[in-house]
Design a protein around this motif. Structure first.
Motif, PDB file in Angstrom:
ATOM      1  N   VAL A 130      -4.045  41.861 -25.375  1.00  0.00           N
ATOM      2  CA  VAL A 130      -3.467  42.758 -26.217  1.00  0.00           C
ATOM      3  C   VAL A 130      -3.621  44.036 -26.277  1.00  0.00           C
ATOM      4  O   VAL A 130      -5.131  44.270 -26.682  1.00  0.00           O
ATOM      5  CB  VAL A 130      -3.532  41.904 -27.846  1.00  0.00           C
ATOM      6  CG1 VAL A 130      -2.593  42.623 -28.684  1.00  0.00           C
ATOM      7  CG2 VAL A 130      -3.201  40.516 -27.787  1.00  0.00           C
ATOM      8  N   PRO A 131      -2.816  44.945 -26.269  1.00  0.00           N
ATOM      9  CA  PRO A 131      -3.017  46.328 -26.147  1.00  0.00           C
ATOM     10  C   PRO A 131      -3.581  46.634 -27.598  1.00  0.00           C
ATOM     11  O   PRO A 131      -3.161  46.069 -28.469  1.00  0.00           O
ATOM     12  CB  PRO A 131      -1.747  46.852 -25.607  1.00  0.00           C
ATOM     13  CG  PRO A 131      -0.677  46.106 -25.965  1.00  0.00           C
ATOM     14  CD  PRO A 131      -1.466  44.817 -25.847  1.00  0.00           C
ATOM     15  N   PRO A 132      -4.459  47.779 -27.613  1.00  0.00           N
ATOM     16  CA  PRO A 132      -4.809  48.184 -28.847  1.00  0.00           C
ATOM     17  C   PRO A 132      -3.708  48.940 -29.718  1.00  0.00           C
ATOM     18  O   PRO A 132      -2.850  49.323 -29.260  1.00  0.00           O
ATOM     19  CB  PRO A 132      -5.802  49.151 -28.467  1.00  0.00           C
ATOM     20  CG  PRO A 132      -5.554  49.831 -27.204  1.00  0.00           C
ATOM     21  CD  PRO A 132      -4.946  48.630 -26.589  1.00  0.00           C
ATOM     22  N   VAL A 133      -3.941  48.896 -31.014  1.00  0.00           N
ATOM     23  CA  VAL A 133      -2.866  49.450 -31.801  1.00  0.00           C
ATOM     24  C   VAL A 133      -3.005  50.902 -32.158  1.00  0.00           C
ATOM     25  O   VAL A 133      -4.360  51.557 -32.122  1.00  0.00           O
ATOM     26  CB  VAL A 133      -2.995  48.763 -33.237  1.00  0.00           C
ATOM     27  CG1 VAL A 133      -2.126  49.438 -34.279  1.00  0.00           C
ATOM     28  CG2 VAL A 133      -3.045  47.395 -33.247  1.00  0.00           C
ATOM     29  N   GLU A 134      -2.081  51.856 -31.987  1.00  0.00           N
ATOM     30  CA  GLU A 134      -2.186  53.197 -32.407  1.00  0.00           C
ATOM     31  C   GLU A 134      -2.674  53.631 -33.692  1.00  0.00           C
ATOM     32  O   GLU A 134      -2.651  52.620 -34.511  1.00  0.00           O
ATOM     33  CB  GLU A 134      -0.820  54.007 -32.173  1.00  0.00           C
ATOM     34  CG  GLU A 134      -0.222  54.131 -30.458  1.00  0.00           C
ATOM     35  CD  GLU A 134       1.159  54.551 -30.733  1.00  0.00           C
ATOM     36  OE1 GLU A 134       1.451  55.329 -31.381  1.00  0.00           O
ATOM     37  OE2 GLU A 134       1.932  53.754 -30.340  1.00  0.00           O
ATOM     38  N   ALA A 135      -3.368  54.575 -33.976  1.00  0.00           N
ATOM     39  CA  ALA A 135      -3.847  54.913 -35.257  1.00  0.00           C
ATOM     40  C   ALA A 135      -2.580  55.309 -36.011  1.00  0.00           C
ATOM     41  O   ALA A 135      -1.395  55.675 -35.661  1.00  0.00           O
ATOM     42  CB  ALA A 135      -4.604  56.131 -35.245  1.00  0.00           C
ATOM     43  N   LEU A 136      -2.545  55.284 -37.416  1.00  0.00           N
ATOM     44  CA  LEU A 136      -1.698  55.392 -38.344  1.00  0.00           C
ATOM     45  C   LEU A 136      -1.395  57.119 -38.340  1.00  0.00           C
ATOM     46  O   LEU A 136      -2.472  57.787 -38.394  1.00  0.00           O
ATOM     47  CB  LEU A 136      -2.027  55.038 -39.809  1.00  0.00           C
ATOM     48  CG  LEU A 136      -2.083  53.326 -40.020  1.00  0.00           C
ATOM     49  CD1 LEU A 136      -2.551  53.060 -41.154  1.00  0.00           C
ATOM     50  CD2 LEU A 136      -0.730  52.817 -39.688  1.00  0.00           C
TER      51      LEU A 136
END
Lengths: 170, 488
Positions: free
Chosen positions: B445-451
């Motif tokens: 699973v690719p990492p989530v971008e920052a908010l």
């Protein structure tokens, strides 16, 4: 007497046309039965002495809207639709529901209609020269002015929405 | 009448918020056309600012309460509360969708314009005191949301969602219209006060059956809009398929407006035949809570789980409607505010966490979020805890007032079943929390971008609101209690 007979004739047109609209396989046939149903509604308006609504019904719905329907039907590919099944397996459940709800509504109308105060035509006769069209216009542009104006927003949203759905690139 | 066809200034003030919204929507459409290929995020900010202006206008209109346009509109505390609520939902939606739309390459002005038009429709619904106006408002709101659900046209799930919502929604609207036709035939009016007067004369007699049928027909249509069982079938598919910010909007805005219409129509027009329609609400409340919670238990997809949870929450609100009292009305209003904040937050954040194309919607895809994205995980935890109804969150007081109102009206069994249901509900929310904090992230699973930017602001506002309503419910509760008296 004549009125009663005419009412049943028009009601038969409305209901028969409606049933045939949803049961015919060919879209063109469906559209033509829908026209018949809408003409029946126009007839019912005429029986109520609502001449303006009758004219609008014939010119806009039967003339304008249905013509566009037919154009669209001719433009889209219907060969696939014609080969698909018209009813799915649950159609008899749907029929049972329709009959049950219909019976229920008929029962309530039968029991309740006598007791309830139905809307009565106004006691004072309308001023001379005030036909249905004039009264309608006056109510529409005084009491019902706001719904009349806000309905234009509804149309705007519908136009914008259909353009978004149909445009190639948003 | 001829001669005084121009509306008085005060009437225009009472209709000012809706006027602003319609102008705003049109302005956004025009700006979209003239700015060519430039990035469109500024239109989102413009929409948020305009909605804020409309909220100011609603507060201003509240200073001159009363009817407008021959009884079509009513401005009272109830109207003002729901106006502000739907505008807040609109602002949170547009702010949280800028980043999402850019990611999905669909950041265009039309999206914001449709949100604004939909909010305008909901605003008309909650301010109307007449069935034709309510119907037009309902249609404006619905048509805009049908298009929003399918806004990402290249996504087959979104298209399915839009088509399903459109077909079932039109069917439900037809029931509302048929109900209006019955009530007009029976009472000769579409104005709620006049209907009430006519229905009152028949209460307890056979003639009341006609009004009861009209009430039942309108219940079908409005029940669909609030996704109350047995008219909830569409909700899981539509919420799952629609873009997440749109799901956030759908689960809060149109639902709040439909509940406002429920209260207005059933308490005002059909108040005197309450015993006839109360069983409908009783059954629907119980079914919604049970179906929603138990179906949510077995979902592996977080978005679908939230959709079922929103059905369950509609059930809790229907419990308060069943109470048929001013305490119940106040409880509905408070719960809708709490629910809007936490649910918009949860859906909007989920849209971010599912990554590009919303491909990672499974519970396991959230594994390791607690260490990778502490802020996002903390915010999501607040929303989920509030949805459970943990003390110190808005959800706790919301549920508390609902069940208190139900007990006050003697609905002991419904209260017991509702409480059991909320205990069941805790399980599936907690499961998400456990996965977020206790499991390691998987490699695929690719990492989530920052908010960032608007989304971050919207989420912080949602969580701050959720906590504020949970710790200091006083001011909102005061306002709600004062405005729960509907104009008759």
């Amino acid at each position: 007497m004549t009125d009663t007979v005419l009412f049943y004739v028009f009601a038969l047109l409305v209901l028969g046309g409606g049933v045939l609209t949803i049961t015919r396989k060919s879209a063109v046939h469906s559209a033509i039965y829908l026209i018949i149903s809408l003409i029946g509604v126009g007839g019912l308006y005429l029986l109520q002495q609502a001449e303006f609504l009758f004219a609008v019904q014939i010119i806009l719905y039967v003339g304008g809207v249905m013509l566009l329907f037919l154009f669209v039907i001719m433009l889209v590919n219907l060969e696939q639709a014609a080969t698909e099944r018209q009813f799915n397996k649950q159609w008899w459940i749907a029929l049972a529901c329709v009959l049950a709800v219909g019976a229920e509504l008929a029962y309530v109308l039968y029991r309740g209609a006598a007791a309830f105060q139905f809307a009565r035509p106004s006691e004072t006769p309308p001023a001379p020269g005030m036909g249905n069209t004039e009264i309608l216009a006056q109510v529409l542009f005084s009491e019902y002015l706001l719904p009349f104006e806000v309905a234009s927003v509804l149309l705007l949203v519908a136009v914008v929405g259909s353009v978004i759905m149909a445009k190639k690139r948003i | 009448m001829p001669g005084n066809s121009l509306p008085a200034a005060v009437e225009l003030v009472r209709f000012l918020p809706e006027t602003i919204l319609v102008l705003l929507g049109t302005l956004i459409m025009v700006l979209e056309a003239v700015t060519g290929d430039r990035p469109k995020t500024f239109l989102g900010h413009l929409a948020a600012a305009g909605l804020g202006l409309a909220a100011c206008a609603a507060v201003y209109a509240h200073s001159s309460p009363g009817e407008a346009f021959s009884g079509m509109l009513v401005v009272d505390g109830f109207t003002t509360f729901f106006r502000l609520l739907v505008y807040a939902v609109g602002i949170l939606t547009v702010l949280s969708s800028c980043q999402f739309l850019t990611r999905e390459r669909a950041n265009t002005g039309e999206f914001y314009a449709l949100v604004v038009f939909s909010v305008a429709g909901q605003s008309v619904m909650v301010a109307s005191h007449e069935l034709i106006m309510i119907f037009i408002g309902l249609e404006i709101s619905s048509i805009a949301t049908y298009v929003l659900a399918g806004f990402l046209r290249d996504d087959p799930r979104a298209t399915e969602s839009a088509v399903k919502y459109f077909l079932l929604g039109s069917f439900a609207t037809a029931f509302v219209l048929y109900g209006i036709a019955w009530i007009y035939g029976a009472t000769g009016s579409t104005e709620l006060t006049a209907i009430r007067a006519a229905v009152d004369t028949q209460a307890g007699r056979e003639g009341a059956m006609l009004a009861a049928v009209a009430a039942a027909l309108m219940f079908v249509g409005l029940g669909f809009k609030v996704s109350g069982a047995p008219f909830q079938m569409w909700a899981p598919d539509v919420y799952q398929g629609a873009p997440s910010p749109v799901s956030a909007f759908l689960s809060a805005g149109p639902k709040a407006a439909a509940f406002a219409v429920f209260l207005r129509v059933f308490e005002t027009a059909f108040g005197s035949i309450g015993p006839l329609w109360e069983p409908l609400f009783w059954i629907s409340a119980l079914l919604s809570m049970t179906i929603g919670n138990f179906a949510a238990l077995v979902q592996g997809n977080v978005k679908r789980m939230l959709a079922y949870s929103s059905i369950a929450h509609a059930g809790y609100i229907l419990v308060a409607l069943t109470a048929r009292s001013e305490v119940g009305t106040a409880a509905v209003m408070f719960y809708l505010a709490a629910y809007a904040l936490m649910n918009v937050g949860a859906f909007a954040l989920l849209g971010h966490l599912t990554r590009k194309g919303e491909r990672f919607q499974k519970v396991e895809d959230l594994a390791g979020l607690g260490s990778a994205q502490p802020l996002a995980a903390a915010l999501f935890s607040i929303f989920l805890l509030s949805l459970i109804g943990v003390p110190l969150t808005a959800g706790f007081f919301g549920k508390f007032y609902i069940f208190k109102a139900a007990l006050d009206s003697g609905l002991v069994w419904l209260t017991v079943l509702g409480l059991l249901n909320s205990a069941v509900g805790a399980y599936y929310y907690l499961r998400v929390l456990v996965v977020m904090y206790m499991r390691e992230a998987s490699e695929e699973v690719p990492p989530v971008e920052a908010l960032s930017g608007g989304l971050r602001a919207a989420l912080l506002a949602c969580s701050a609101g959720t906590l504020a309503l949970g710790i200091f419910p006083g001011p909102v509760l005061d306002f709600v209690n004062r405005s729960a008296t509907l104009i008759r």
